[in-house]
Each structure stands twice: as C-alpha cells, then as structure tokens.
Design a protein around this motif. Structure first.
Motif, PDB file in Angstrom:
ATOM      1  N   PRO A 283       0.732  43.442  77.518  1.00 22.39           N
ATOM      2  CA  PRO A 283       1.215  42.820  76.273  1.00 22.39           C
ATOM      3  C   PRO A 283       0.174  41.968  75.575  1.00 22.39           C
ATOM      4  O   PRO A 283       0.306  41.679  74.379  1.00 22.39           O
ATOM      5  N   THR A 312       7.722  51.492  69.096  1.00 25.73           N
ATOM      6  CA  THR A 312       8.257  50.327  69.809  1.00 25.73           C
ATOM      7  C   THR A 312       7.346  49.107  69.725  1.00 25.73           C
ATOM      8  O   THR A 312       7.743  48.020  70.142  1.00 25.73           O
ATOM      9  N   ARG A 313       6.107  49.288  69.225  1.00 24.90           N
ATOM     10  CA  ARG A 313       5.191  48.162  69.101  1.00 24.90           C
ATOM     11  C   ARG A 313       4.701  48.055  67.655  1.00 24.90           C
ATOM     12  O   ARG A 313       4.376  49.060  67.020  1.00 24.90           O
ATOM     13  N   ASP A 355       2.457  43.088  67.585  1.00 23.53           N
ATOM     14  CA  ASP A 355       2.283  43.306  69.021  1.00 23.53           C
ATOM     15  C   ASP A 355       0.841  43.692  69.329  1.00 23.53           C
ATOM     16  O   ASP A 355       0.272  43.272  70.338  1.00 23.53           O
ATOM     17  N   HIS A 379      -0.596  38.746  72.188  1.00 20.62           N
ATOM     18  CA  HIS A 379      -0.979  39.888  71.351  1.00 20.62           C
ATOM     19  C   HIS A 379      -2.073  40.684  72.047  1.00 20.62           C
ATOM     20  O   HIS A 379      -2.984  40.098  72.643  1.00 20.62           O
TER      21      HIS A 379
END
Length: 530
Positions: A283, A312-313, A355, A379
């Motif tokens: 992540p 999703t990111r 993200d 990030h």
C-alpha cells in the motif's frame, strides 16, 4: 508527322493500312512533350520563388507571374543569383553550390512519385487541438504552392514511423544543405540531405503544426503535434534552437506501445520481476527508476501500472508529456506556461485521495520531498530520475536537498536500467569469438555456443538489430542500508565509486545472460554498458 514513318515496320497490304500510311497526325508529339516539360518547369519555378529568400515578400506575386510566363529562364536567373550570393556568404566553391542546386532540383522533380501521398495521403498531421495542416495554411492558393513541402513533411514523418524511429533530428550540415537523421533502436543514422531553402520550409511547416512561432529562429521553442494514420494516432514533441548555419529541430516520437508493455515482456528475469511485483502490491513505499535519457524508464513505469488493478486503486500520474493514455487512471500533463509544474501538481494530487502516484521525473527538492513524504503516508509512489546508477540516484536526491532521514524512511527500491538492441532473428550469425574470450568463458563456466553477432539484412535495414530489450540492476534498501543513510555514516565518495562499480557489474551480468541466450551481442552490450 507522317504515319508512314511508323508503319514501315508493319505490312500495308490491307486497304486500311494503306489509308493510315498516308495519314498525318494533327499535332507534333515532340512539341507536345516540350510543352509539358515547359509547363512543369514553370510550376516548379513558382514553388521555388515561394520559398526563395532572394524575392521580397511584397514582390512574390509579380515574381510568380513572371515564373509562369518564363519559368525556365526566370529559374535560371534565380539560381545564378542565389549561387553568387552563397559564394560570397560561405566558403563553398561555385562547383559545389551548382552541384547542390542541380541535385535539389532533380530531387524535387522526382518528388511526386517518390513521396506517394498526392491525392490520397495515408497520414494526416494535426496540431494538439485537432486542426490539420490545410486548416492552418488555409484552403486557398497558398496550400497549392506549399503542397510539395507538405508532402515532403508528411513523407519524413511517415518514414520515421515506418522505421520505428524514436527521434527525428533536422539540423544544418552547412549553409547549403540540411541533414535529416533518425534515431532507431537508440542509434542515429542519416537518412537524407535536403537543400537549405527546402528544408527550412519543412521546418516551418512542422513549427506551424506544433503551434510555434515560425518567424523566431534564434530562441529555443517547444511544441507538439499529432499524426493520424491507419494504425491510430501518434504524438510528437518538438524542440527548436538557433544554431550555426541555421535552425535545428528535434522531434521526439512518443511511444504508442508504452501502455502495452508488462513486467514480463520488457525483459525482466523472473527473480527481478517477482521483487517488483511484490513491491507494487504494497500500500505504500517508493520505487525509483533511474538511468540516462532514452533508457526506457517511462516504459518500465507504464509496465508497473499495467500490473496494478486500476479499478480498485486510484492511480494519478504527473507526466511531461503524457506518452500513453491509461484507461481508468487520472493523468496530469506538466505545462510551465500554465504554471503546472511537477511540484504543484503533486501537492494537488495529495488532496485527491490517491492510492498510487506516478511522478514522471524528479527534478527539484520540492518534488523529491513531497514524493518521499507521500510514500510515508499510505501512498505507493513510482518515480523516475536521471542518473547513471542506483548509487548515483541516492547521491542525486541528497544533492537536491532531501534530508538523509526522509530519504531512508521513504525510499524502498531503486531500479537502474539500460536498453540493448536485439539481434535480428532473420540474419544473425554465430559470433567469431577469440581464444582469450573462449578461455574466459570456460573459466567462468559460461556456455558460449549460443553467442551470435550482427550481420544485416533488408528487414533490419542492414544494421543487424531489430528492436530493443532492457537490462536491470535492482537495489533494495534494507534496514542496514537505511540506518547508514539516516545516520549519515555513508561516505558519498565511497558510495559513488563502489556503488557505480557494483551497479555496472550487475548490469553487465544481466546483459551477458542475454548475450549467451542469443538475444543480443557482445558488441552491443559493450556499447550500452561499457
């Protein structure tokens, strides 16, 4: 002209043939051919006048009328006047100047068949707003006068795309001619020489489509344009500068295949690929790609993005320029004229719940500091920097003013890379290896049976190479190295010497694996790495 002259080779027994034998043509074919040549030379003379510096702008209309009425005579006078002017302005002899003129006129006379675009071009040049060259030049008579220049411009751009060029360089060889060079697979080669007046007109057409000031030839300018072909759209970045004997133009062809690369097909070995795949699933953290200009850093960054689930990111990029449009990713292009810099764009990105953040290039302390802080606050940051090795990248960041504590806590992996040319599969031949090389390979346990060298064929344009692949050196900042950086116990001089030596050795090792696999040659590895 009596037909009987031609009929003497045929029997005249029949009445029809006898009648034809006594007939005459209503015109003289030789005179018709001479008339066509005269008209063609008149039209060429009009085009010559249009771009000649000997005719003042306000007198071009009168000169065009004179060219239409007495084309060859008027053309001869202009060539003589231009030759005398060039002789007094430069050091070239009159014979050299006349040779250049004759060669240019002959090339232009042949241009309609050589260019192959008249009446139905397979390429369309557009500015960034989508306007074509016809719209920029206008739909009137001017587009007719400029047609052969536009055709030549289109031919140059088309040739660059067909030959997979990454850059097109147009620069003056002397005060009489310009040289056009393509950089293909990282190596420059000369493809054409064009007379100075004609090439300056080509430069003006590229500058016009790139929204640059064609009247300014001394100060550096930047611009961009697009080309629409049957395969889609290709973007180009243009830079001009005034140099000795004229104006230099550099056109960068932005790769449209960058978005198609993955970590598997860019040349990464399985072990290195697994390290990067593991890093981009985390992540947070920062992956820094380094290498000289043209080493494929941006392509590697796109390959990483293609491995990330963009649904999703939230992925946001800052690039200069945007080379490939990624679906489901937010991309910001740097524009200094609009006060959009890497640092300012990066600050705004942090307020958009990202993200993954991609920074096209770390150029200053603010960009580097902001990117490293973002990697500490949840990030994942991908960035590139210009440096020769992983160790040099650390020194570059410290030199930009990044504190050792921030650098050690934010940076996780540094990837140094180079591009080597692939041997052409159509013509590569077994390499001629010396006895000393064989002894060295045997001592190191290396199988040298599959080593090949370049040969050359029509497919690879007699270079022996077709396409490129990358070799990598990956530096993982473990806890020990991070502690040394944070405590400022690393010697910069030692890091520079030992780090560069280790990085070069790793690149050579990875390149040698591709050599013994028959992918590239020993000569190419030496050229790319040393």
């Amino acid at each position: 002209m009596p037909i009987s002259v031609f009929m003497k080779f045929f029997p005249t027994a029949s009445p029809i043939n006898a009648a034809w034998a006594e007939a005459t043509l209503p015109f003289n074919p030789i005179k018709l051919i001479l008339l066509i040549i005269w008209v063609y030379l008149c039209l060429y003379c009009v085009q010559y006048v249009q771009f000649s510096t000997l005719v003042a702008k306000e007198r071009k209309s009168i000169a065009n009328v004179a060219a239409l009425l007495a084309g060859p005579v008027f053309l001869l006078l202009l060539v003589i006047a231009d030759t005398i002017k060039k002789r007094y302005e430069g050091s070239a002899s009159i014979l050299e100047i006349i040779t250049h003129r004759i060669r240019d006129i002959w090339a232009t006379i042949r241009s309609p068949s050589a260019i192959g675009f008249r009446g139905g071009s397979s390429i369309k040049l557009l500015d960034v707003s989508g306007r074509s060259i016809k719209e920029i030049y206008g739909h009137g008579k001017s587009i007719g006068h400029d047609r052969h220049i536009l055709d030549l411009t289109e031919r140059i751009v088309t040739s660059a795309l067909e030959e997979r060029a990454s850059d097109v360089l147009i620069d003056p060889k002397d005060d009489l001619s310009y040289t056009i060079r393509f950089r293909v697979d990282g190596v420059l080669r000369t493809v054409e020489q064009i007379e100075a007046n004609t090439c300056q007109a080509v430069i003006n057409s590229i500058k016009a489509i790139s929204n640059m000031d064609i009247s300014e030839r001394r100060r550096p300018q930047d611009g961009a344009f697009m080309a629409k072909t049957t395969d889609g759209k290709t973007s180009f970045r243009v830079a001009s500068a005034g140099v000795v004997n004229g104006e230099k133009l550099s056109v960068r062809v932005l790769s449209q295949n960058a978005g198609m690369f993955t970590l598997t097909n860019i040349g990464l070995p399985d072990k290195q690929r697994m390290i990067i795949e593991n890093a981009i699933t985390k992540p947070s953290g920062m992956l820094l790609m380094c290498g000289p200009t043209g080493s494929g850093k941006t392509t590697t960054m796109y390959a990483m993005l293609n491995e990330i689930d963009l649904f999703t990111r939230n992925v946001i990029t800052v690039e200069d320029p945007i080379e490939y449009v990624l679906a489901n990713a937010s991309q910001i292009e740097v524009n200094p004229k609009a006060d959009i810099t890497f640092a300012k764009a990066l600050r705004s990105i942090l307020r958009q719940d990202p993200d993954v953040i991609c920074v096209g290039e770390v150029r200053d302390e603010e960009t580097a500091g902001t990117a490293l802080r973002a990697s500490q606050t949840g990030h994942l940051v991908l960035a590139t920097v210009h440096s020769n090795s992983s160790a040099s990248a650390l020194i570059r960041l410290l030199d930009l003013g990044v504190t050792p504590l921030l650098l050690s806590s934010g940076l996780d992996i540094i990837i140094s890379q180079r591009l080597v040319r692939r041997l052409c599969e159509n013509c590569k031949v077994p390499a001629e290896i010396s006895q000393s090389q064989i002894y060295d390979f045997r001592r190191r346990g290396i199988n040298y049976k599959n080593i090949f060298q370049a040969n050359g064929c029509k497919r690879c344009n007699e270079t022996g190479y077709y396409g490129r692949t990358a070799i990598f050196d990956i530096l993982i900042l473990d806890n020990n190295l991070k502690a040394n950086i944070a405590n400022n116990t690393l010697s910069i001089e030692l890091l520079r010497k030992e780090g560069d030596k280790r990085g070069k050795s790793n690149l050579q090792k990875q390149g040698l694996k591709k050599v013994v696999s028959g992918i590239t040659s020993l000569e190419e590895l030496k050229r790319a790495v040393g």
